[in-house]
Every structure is written in C-alpha cells, then in structure tokens.
Enzyme design. Structure first.
Site, mmCIF file in Angstrom:
data_model
loop_
_atom_site.group_PDB
_atom_site.id
_atom_site.type_symbol
_atom_site.label_atom_id
_atom_site.label_comp_id
_atom_site.label_asym_id
_atom_site.label_seq_id
_atom_site.Cartn_x
_atom_site.Cartn_y
_atom_site.Cartn_z
ATOM 1 N N HIS A 183 -69.215 30.585 -64.389
ATOM 2 C CA HIS A 183 -69.412 30.744 -63.120
ATOM 3 C C HIS A 183 -68.510 31.633 -62.260
ATOM 4 O O HIS A 183 -67.522 32.320 -62.974
ATOM 5 C CB HIS A 183 -68.802 29.314 -62.345
ATOM 6 C CG HIS A 183 -69.540 28.141 -62.708
ATOM 7 N ND1 HIS A 183 -69.053 26.883 -63.170
ATOM 8 C CD2 HIS A 183 -70.911 27.683 -62.679
ATOM 9 C CE1 HIS A 183 -69.786 26.019 -63.325
ATOM 10 N NE2 HIS A 183 -71.103 26.633 -62.878
ATOM 11 N N CYS A 210 -63.055 22.472 -60.476
ATOM 12 C CA CYS A 210 -64.309 21.839 -60.993
ATOM 13 C C CYS A 210 -63.799 20.167 -60.523
ATOM 14 O O CYS A 210 -64.883 19.532 -60.424
ATOM 15 C CB CYS A 210 -64.290 22.142 -62.282
ATOM 16 S SG CYS A 210 -64.567 23.597 -62.673
HETATM 17 N N1 GLY Z 1 -68.817 21.786 -68.806
HETATM 18 C C1 GLY Z 1 -69.151 22.004 -67.705
HETATM 19 C C2 GLY Z 1 -70.491 22.666 -67.809
HETATM 20 O O1 GLY Z 1 -70.668 23.301 -68.489
HETATM 21 O O2 GLY Z 1 -71.229 22.486 -66.315
#
Ligand code: GLY
Length: 284
Positions: free
Chosen positions: A172, A273
C-alpha cells in the site's frame, strides 16, 4: 480546496478496531510467505494498541468482534475512509476481504456518519492506499487500489483534491509513509519511498515538511490531536526500529507513544492498519 480541517487535523473522539481471529496466523494474506507469526503475541500487541487508544488517549473505542472466516479483518483501515462526517465504505482489492465491510458499515451507521458505499464492481480501493493530509488526498494505485476506486473517493470527498501515486514495490501507499503531524509527512528512506514522495510533492501546490526515517515500515505512524494532550504520535518501538525511533524522539512538540507491532507486520499490517479514527462533535 477546503482548508477547514487544517487546524483540527488529527482530532479524534472515536476509534473502530476489530479483534484478531485465530485464523489470522495461518490464513491472513501476506506478500512474503513463510514468516512464522506468533498469534498470542500478535493478540497481546493488538490489545496494547487498543489500550493506548482507550485508556491513555481517552477515545471511545468500538471493538468489533473478530470473524474466523475473515482472517484479515483486524486491518480495519482498509475497509473505510472517514473524513469529517462522511465515511466511504471501500471495495477491498483482495476478494477474500470484501465481506469485512459489512461489520464496519454497521458500526459507522451506528455512529450516524454519512455512509457511502463503493458499489461499482470495477472499482477497488484499500484504505491503506489513502493518505489524507488535512488539505488533500493522495491515493496509491497498487495491486489493491485502481483508478476507478480513486475516482469514487474523489466523488465522495468533493471538497478535497485527490491525486494518484503509483505504488509498485509495496502493498500500500501507507506501507512507507503517513502523516506525523498537521503538515508533516513521515517517509521511509528507500528509493521507492523517496520517489513516491517526490511524485506527491510535484502534484501538490502545498509544501509539506517531511520526516525521513531509515525504515520504510516505521514511516507508518498514527498522528492524533487530543484535547489536553496536543500532538500525539504512535510510532514503532525502539526495540523494533531503533534508528527510526531516534528520529521520532526528536519531535519535541509531540507526546510520543512507542508501540510494538512485530507480529502483524509479518502479514503486512502496520500501525495505521488497525484502527479507523473518527471525530464526532459533541451533540449540542
Ligand atoms: N494482510 C493484510 C492484507 O494483505 O491485506
């Protein structure tokens, strides 16, 4: 362009978090296979993180139950983008994560936010690709987030400029950057992170200050602006990233809270997150 939120950037009254299901250890998505995750330790670290939000910062924390069929469900940031009174429920890029939105939608509706759903089947967006600076949005175009997802975000938050940034070496956009203050972008030192920052700087008509840390993962921190506490920053612990922690420790105006996130990082989850942060004005 809106500038209303600049003075209130980071203000926060509520946080939504979600418990870690046992299935996370074996089944959570991860870029690098084969990293053993200590589930009990992950749950302890996550509880400490929630404890900081609740007890140290006094936020109202809404704790959603974990779901064994959704191993990545604690990573709530990916399923909702909240700005002021509006919440965009995303369409996560990984099909296995799409059902995570249901519980989040209920929680945001209970908070009486203006909830918008990303219904277009051509759109994908993970909140981990969304960097809101208080003045504008940057959206990472990654394996998880596409142009259509960025367009829907722009339609949802019309008061703000939205620029896209290519993200290829990371999961991300926020795998290597985040806001560390109202005008301060924390950024990792890798070539790819620096290149993305340059792109963001070129696309913005605002000059942000930057805080460069040696470790990309440590550039993901959580900034909050809390009454009676002022600037608060959750950042990675010195035991994990000593050189990056030293950089954060130079921020003399911030209340610094080091947080360990050793286990969840093995499944590509960083500090931001695990919460969706919300500011709700008190009812008059
Ligand atoms: N483990 C977080 C994701 O891959 O979205």
């Amino acid at each position: 362009m809106a500038g209303l939120t600049i003075s209130s950037f980071g203000k926060c009254t509520h946080a939504i978090v979600r418990a870690i299901p046992n299935s996370l250890g074996q089944l959570a998505l991860r870029q690098e296979k084969g990293k053993e995750l200590d589930l009990a330790r992950a749950q302890r670290e996550h509880e400490l993180y929630i404890g900081v939000l609740k007890n140290k910062l006094g936020l109202q924390v809404i704790e959603l139950p974990g779901d064994e069929s959704l191993p990545d469900c604690p990573f709530v940031e990916d399923v909702a983008v909240v700005c002021e009174e509006t919440a965009l429920i995303t369409r996560p890029g990984a099909p296995s994560r799409r059902k995570e939105v249901e519980e989040m939608k209920r929680a945001l509706e209970d908070l009486q936010l203006n909830v918008v759903e990303m219904m277009d089947e051509n759109a994908t967006l993970d909140g981990g690709d969304v960097l809101f600076t208080g003045r504008e949005f940057f959206v990472g175009l990654s394996k998880r987030t596409n142009q259509r997802g960025a367009e829907i975000l722009a339609d949802t938050f019309k008061d703000y400029a939205v620029s896209t940034v290519p993200v290829s070496n990371f999961l991300h956009l926020k795998s290597f950057c985040s806001m560390a203050g109202p005008n301060l972008i924390a950024i990792g030192s890798s070539e790819a992170a620096q290149k993305a920052l340059k792109t963001m700087q070129q696309m913005s008509d605002h000059r942000y200050d930057k805080l460069t840390v040696p470790d990309d993962a440590a550039a993901n921190c959580v900034y909050l602006n809390i009454p009676n506490k002022g600037h608060v920053l959750l950042h990675r612990a010195p035991e994990e990233y000593p050189e990056s922690a030293k950089i954060y420790e130079k921020l003399k105006d911030h209340m610094l809270i080091p947080i360990a996130n050793t286990e969840l990082e093995k499944v590509d989850a960083l500090l931001s997150c695990c919460s969706v942060l919300i500011y709700k004005k008190l009812e008059q």
